[in-house]
Write an enzyme that holds these catalytic residues in place. Sequence first.
Site, PDB file in Angstrom:
ATOM      1  CE1 TYR A   1     -57.305 -53.166  73.573  1.00 58.97           C
ATOM      2  CE2 TYR A   1     -55.500 -53.275  72.005  1.00 58.97           C
ATOM      3  CZ  TYR A   1     -55.944 -53.177  73.305  1.00 58.97           C
ATOM      4  OH  TYR A   1     -55.046 -53.073  74.333  1.00 58.97           O
TER       5      TYR A   1
ATOM      6  CB  SER B   1     -52.945 -50.409  73.113  1.00 62.64           C
ATOM      7  OG  SER B   1     -52.560 -51.267  72.072  1.00 62.64           O
TER       8      SER B   1
HETATM    9  N1  NAD Z   1     -50.808 -57.271  77.600  1.00 62.59           N
HETATM   10  C1  NAD Z   1     -50.478 -56.508  76.573  1.00 62.59           C
HETATM   11  O1  NAD Z   1     -49.640 -56.874  75.742  1.00 62.59           O
HETATM   12  C2  NAD Z   1     -51.123 -55.153  76.375  1.00 62.59           C
HETATM   13  C3  NAD Z   1     -50.716 -54.385  75.283  1.00 62.59           C
HETATM   14  C4  NAD Z   1     -51.297 -53.140  75.086  1.00 62.59           C
HETATM   15  C5  NAD Z   1     -52.215 -52.658  75.992  1.00 62.59           C
HETATM   16  N2  NAD Z   1     -52.592 -53.425  77.061  1.00 62.59           N
HETATM   17  C6  NAD Z   1     -53.582 -52.868  77.974  1.00 62.59           C
HETATM   18  O2  NAD Z   1     -53.135 -53.062  79.309  1.00 62.59           O
HETATM   19  C7  NAD Z   1     -54.239 -53.290  80.173  1.00 62.59           C
HETATM   20  C8  NAD Z   1     -54.064 -54.582  80.927  1.00 62.59           C
HETATM   21  O3  NAD Z   1     -53.949 -55.640  79.984  1.00 62.59           O
HETATM   22  P1  NAD Z   1     -53.732 -57.158  80.382  1.00 62.59           P
HETATM   23  O4  NAD Z   1     -52.833 -57.730  79.360  1.00 62.59           O
HETATM   24  O5  NAD Z   1     -53.396 -57.259  81.815  1.00 62.59           O
HETATM   25  O6  NAD Z   1     -55.203 -57.711  80.080  1.00 62.59           O
HETATM   26  P2  NAD Z   1     -56.167 -58.641  80.946  1.00 62.59           P
HETATM   27  O7  NAD Z   1     -57.345 -58.935  80.089  1.00 62.59           O
HETATM   28  O8  NAD Z   1     -55.401 -59.782  81.505  1.00 62.59           O
HETATM   29  O9  NAD Z   1     -56.588 -57.684  82.130  1.00 62.59           O
HETATM   30  C9  NAD Z   1     -57.666 -56.780  82.068  1.00 62.59           C
HETATM   31  C10 NAD Z   1     -58.563 -57.066  83.252  1.00 62.59           C
HETATM   32  O10 NAD Z   1     -59.638 -56.118  83.215  1.00 62.59           O
HETATM   33  C11 NAD Z   1     -60.830 -56.767  83.573  1.00 62.59           C
HETATM   34  N3  NAD Z   1     -61.942 -56.016  82.981  1.00 62.59           N
HETATM   35  C12 NAD Z   1     -62.264 -55.925  81.670  1.00 62.59           C
HETATM   36  N4  NAD Z   1     -63.364 -55.155  81.511  1.00 62.59           N
HETATM   37  C13 NAD Z   1     -63.723 -54.748  82.763  1.00 62.59           C
HETATM   38  C14 NAD Z   1     -64.776 -53.951  83.260  1.00 62.59           C
HETATM   39  N5  NAD Z   1     -65.683 -53.421  82.454  1.00 62.59           N
HETATM   40  N6  NAD Z   1     -64.852 -53.735  84.595  1.00 62.59           N
HETATM   41  C15 NAD Z   1     -63.938 -54.283  85.445  1.00 62.59           C
HETATM   42  N7  NAD Z   1     -62.924 -55.063  85.024  1.00 62.59           N
HETATM   43  C16 NAD Z   1     -62.814 -55.291  83.699  1.00 62.59           C
HETATM   44  C17 NAD Z   1     -60.701 -58.176  83.040  1.00 62.59           C
HETATM   45  O11 NAD Z   1     -61.509 -59.106  83.749  1.00 62.59           O
HETATM   46  C18 NAD Z   1     -59.206 -58.451  83.203  1.00 62.59           C
HETATM   47  O12 NAD Z   1     -58.936 -59.176  84.390  1.00 62.59           O
HETATM   48  C19 NAD Z   1     -55.474 -53.242  79.273  1.00 62.59           C
HETATM   49  O13 NAD Z   1     -56.001 -51.948  79.343  1.00 62.59           O
HETATM   50  C20 NAD Z   1     -54.936 -53.535  77.894  1.00 62.59           C
HETATM   51  O14 NAD Z   1     -55.746 -52.981  76.896  1.00 62.59           O
HETATM   52  C21 NAD Z   1     -52.060 -54.665  77.280  1.00 62.59           C
END
Ligand code: NAD
Length: 320
Positions: free
Chosen positions: A154, A129
């Site tokens: 985070y 991130s």
């Molecule tokens: N969306 C953004 O702007 C952003 C920015 C920086 C980093 N990220 C990273 O990208 C990745 C995806 O993010 P996103 O925006 O799609 O988030 P999101 O929360 O929509 O997707 C993450 C998914 O992981 C699942 N999850 C969480 N913990 C879990 C576990 N222990 N076992 C199994 N499943 C689990 C959740 O149910 C969720 O569906 C994440 O790692 C997030 O930290 C996203």
Amino acid sequence: MNIFVTGSAGFIGFHLCRKLLSQGHNIVSVDNINDYYNTDLKLARLEILEDEKNFKFDQMDISDYEKLATFFKENDFDIIIHLAAQAGVRYSIQKPFAYVESNLIGQMNMLECIRNFKPNLKNFIYASSSSVYGNSSTAPFSENQKTDEPISLYAATKKSGELLTHSYSHLYNITATGLRFFTVYGEYGRPDMAYFSFTKDIMEGKPIKIFNSGNLQRDFTYIDDIVDGVIKIATTEPKHKNKVYNIGNNSPVELKYFVEVLENEIGKKAITEMLPMQAGDVYRTYADISEIKKDYNFEPKTKIESGVKMFVKWYKDFYG
Ligand SMILES: NC(=O)c1ccc[n+]([C@@H]2O[C@H](COP(=O)([O-])OP(=O)(O)OC[C@H]3O[C@@H](n4cnc5c(N)ncnc54)[C@H](O)[C@@H]3O)[C@@H](O)[C@H]2O)c1
């Protein structure tokens, strides 16, 4: 290719799987469908994916090592795209252990399973991130700069994920590619993110909470650009044994301007409630993308005005 995606019911995972499936790849995937935000949206995403015959889904928590190990033993895949995580900066103040379980133990379990059951994996692509840059005063943020001053839990868990991966790559010769995502937005997005809740509140005539008088900048990156970048990495021979890349728009937007774009698209003025800076939030994010451009020809194409247009259209269709 046979690809293992974690977090497939999540925002980025859903879009990525959809595109990969349309290109003929086979996907095996897991998600625990936790209720950090409305699970109906996660289930709606899954319903679309489950229409595809080459998509397989298991509801599973990656912090459960035994279950994950069984999954690794029972499934064949060439690469992993690991997106499952506890996301969100503010929630890490309320529920710190959710971050430890999903982002630390979860990352560790993935690495142990690769070491034990998939030593010849082609690439372990995983989500980090932009938050790892903290309140860095040097912008744009480049991968070479120091990232050892996270200002939220985070961010600390995401940076730790990079470090755990670095050590496993070194010790067990695992090829790994970390991706520091910068504020990803778009259709089927995350209801906990500001652009989503602003849209909802403006439409419903409720006040939107603006932190730090709107003097914040975010390098908003449209979901299709992110998906294209991740797929380029997934389908290209890795350029390094272990490397972390920024993947962002390289064009930060002032929050105040972002709200204006939303208002124009929705056709309604926002009622604003001004609040001080939130604990854990950073003042700006701004990705230097020269590394990912050089190695993978990554080129974000979507301007904020057109990305917001597509999001608002989807929001109106989806929620009526
Ligand atoms: N969306 C953004 O702007 C952003 C920015 C920086 C980093 N990220 C990273 O990208 C990745 C995806 O993010 P996103 O925006 O799609 O988030 P999101 O929360 O929509 O997707 C993450 C998914 O992981 C699942 N999850 C969480 N913990 C879990 C576990 N222990 N076992 C199994 N499943 C689990 C959740 O149910 C969720 O569906 C994440 O790692 C997030 O930290 C996203």
